[in-house]
Design a protein around this motif. Structure first.
Motif, PDB file in Angstrom:
ATOM      1  N   ALA A  27       0.832  -1.203   0.000  1.00  0.00           N
ATOM      2  CA  ALA A  27       0.000   0.000   0.000  1.00  0.00           C
ATOM      3  C   ALA A  27       0.869   1.256   0.000  1.00  0.00           C
ATOM      4  CB  ALA A  27      -0.933  -0.006   1.208  1.00  0.00           C
ATOM      5  N   ALA A  28       1.918   1.262   0.803  1.00  0.00           N
ATOM      6  CA  ALA A  28       2.817   2.417   0.857  1.00  0.00           C
ATOM      7  C   ALA A  28       3.544   2.614  -0.474  1.00  0.00           C
ATOM      8  CB  ALA A  28       3.827   2.246   1.992  1.00  0.00           C
ATOM      9  N   MET A  39       4.246   5.552  -5.563  1.00  0.00           N
ATOM     10  CA  MET A  39       4.716   5.140  -6.876  1.00  0.00           C
ATOM     11  C   MET A  39       5.003   6.315  -7.813  1.00  0.00           C
ATOM     12  SD  MET A  39       2.926   2.426  -9.466  1.00  0.00           S
ATOM     13  CE  MET A  39       1.493   3.449  -9.724  1.00  0.00           C
ATOM     14  N   ALA A  40       4.139   7.293  -7.874  1.00  0.00           N
ATOM     15  CA  ALA A  40       4.348   8.415  -8.795  1.00  0.00           C
ATOM     16  C   ALA A  40       5.661   9.126  -8.476  1.00  0.00           C
ATOM     17  CB  ALA A  40       3.173   9.381  -8.730  1.00  0.00           C
ATOM     18  N   SER A  41       5.935   9.350  -7.199  1.00  0.00           N
ATOM     19  CA  SER A  41       7.191  10.004  -6.802  1.00  0.00           C
ATOM     20  C   SER A  41       8.400   9.142  -7.131  1.00  0.00           C
ATOM     21  CB  SER A  41       7.178  10.309  -5.308  1.00  0.00           C
ATOM     22  OG  SER A  41       6.174  11.237  -5.008  1.00  0.00           O
ATOM     23  N   LEU A  42       8.276   7.843  -6.918  1.00  0.00           N
ATOM     24  CA  LEU A  42       9.380   6.931  -7.220  1.00  0.00           C
ATOM     25  C   LEU A  42       9.736   6.983  -8.705  1.00  0.00           C
ATOM     26  CD1 LEU A  42       8.205   3.884  -5.089  1.00  0.00           C
ATOM     27  CD2 LEU A  42      10.132   5.373  -4.588  1.00  0.00           C
ATOM     28  N   TYR A  43       8.732   6.976  -9.560  1.00  0.00           N
ATOM     29  CA  TYR A  43       8.990   7.063 -10.997  1.00  0.00           C
ATOM     30  C   TYR A  43       9.606   8.415 -11.365  1.00  0.00           C
ATOM     31  CZ  TYR A  43       6.980   2.693 -12.629  1.00  0.00           C
ATOM     32  OH  TYR A  43       6.751   1.368 -12.897  1.00  0.00           O
ATOM     33  N   ARG A  44       9.052   9.485 -10.829  1.00  0.00           N
ATOM     34  CA  ARG A  44       9.572  10.828 -11.153  1.00  0.00           C
ATOM     35  C   ARG A  44      11.009  10.997 -10.677  1.00  0.00           C
ATOM     36  NH1 ARG A  44       4.101  12.440  -9.691  1.00  0.00           N
ATOM     37  NH2 ARG A  44       2.994  12.749 -11.645  1.00  0.00           N
ATOM     38  N   GLY A 100      13.290   9.991 -13.182  1.00  0.00           N
ATOM     39  CA  GLY A 100      13.168  10.711 -14.439  1.00  0.00           C
ATOM     40  C   GLY A 100      12.176  10.075 -15.392  1.00  0.00           C
ATOM     41  N   GLN A 101      11.245   9.293 -14.856  1.00  0.00           N
ATOM     42  CA  GLN A 101      10.249   8.603 -15.673  1.00  0.00           C
ATOM     43  C   GLN A 101       8.856   9.103 -15.332  1.00  0.00           C
ATOM     44  OE1 GLN A 101      11.028   4.636 -14.301  1.00  0.00           O
ATOM     45  NE2 GLN A 101      12.517   4.223 -15.915  1.00  0.00           N
ATOM     46  N   GLU A 102       7.977   9.016 -16.298  1.00  0.00           N
ATOM     47  CA  GLU A 102       6.572   9.329 -16.043  1.00  0.00           C
ATOM     48  C   GLU A 102       5.897   8.112 -15.418  1.00  0.00           C
ATOM     49  OE1 GLU A 102       4.481  12.040 -16.360  1.00  0.00           O
ATOM     50  OE2 GLU A 102       6.424  13.047 -16.546  1.00  0.00           O
ATOM     51  N   PRO A 103       5.118   8.321 -14.371  1.00  0.00           N
ATOM     52  CA  PRO A 103       4.406   7.180 -13.794  1.00  0.00           C
ATOM     53  C   PRO A 103       3.357   6.663 -14.779  1.00  0.00           C
ATOM     54  CG  PRO A 103       3.904   9.216 -12.613  1.00  0.00           C
ATOM     55  CD  PRO A 103       4.887   9.550 -13.664  1.00  0.00           C
ATOM     56  N   LEU A 148       6.901  -7.409  -5.926  1.00  0.00           N
ATOM     57  CA  LEU A 148       8.288  -7.555  -5.503  1.00  0.00           C
ATOM     58  C   LEU A 148       8.703  -6.445  -4.558  1.00  0.00           C
ATOM     59  CD1 LEU A 148      10.269  -8.688  -8.667  1.00  0.00           C
ATOM     60  CD2 LEU A 148       9.339 -10.056  -6.824  1.00  0.00           C
ATOM     61  N   ALA A 149       8.275  -5.235  -4.826  1.00  0.00           N
ATOM     62  CA  ALA A 149       8.662  -4.110  -3.982  1.00  0.00           C
ATOM     63  C   ALA A 149       8.182  -4.282  -2.550  1.00  0.00           C
ATOM     64  CB  ALA A 149       8.120  -2.800  -4.574  1.00  0.00           C
TER      65      ALA A 149
END
Length: 84
Positions: free
Chosen positions: A47-48, A53-58, A61-64, A78-79
């Motif tokens: 859940a966390a 997820m959006a911040s992790l992708y950004r 340097g990637q778009e979520p 896996l995460a």
């Protein structure tokens, strides 16, 4: 093949089902190496991770992704093993 490699190759529902089986085996054999080996902790971590997820992708340097793929579902699973 490493679980992370398998996750990167998940394209179908069957691929994801196979990965889930491998995750169950890995937890049974190496659960002491997981940060989140209990169902409660694993689900809380997932859940966390999904919430962040959006911040992790950004940060990479990637778009979520707009919508999940089978591969993204695999990466979430896996995460959750080690996400804090």
């Amino acid at each position: 093949m490493e679980l992370e490699d398998r996750a990167g190759n998940v394209r179908t529902r069957q691929d994801l089902a196979e990965l889930l089986g491998l995750l169950a085996q890995d937890c049974a054999q190496h659960g002491d190496e997981w940060e989140n080996p209990t169902l409660e902790r694993y689900l809380e971590a997932m859940a966390a991770w999904v919430a962040s997820m959006a911040s992790l992708y950004r940060n990479r340097g990637q778009e979520p992704p707009e919508s999940p793929s089978w591969e993204l579902c695999a990466r979430m699973l896996l995460a959750a093993r080690n996400y804090e």
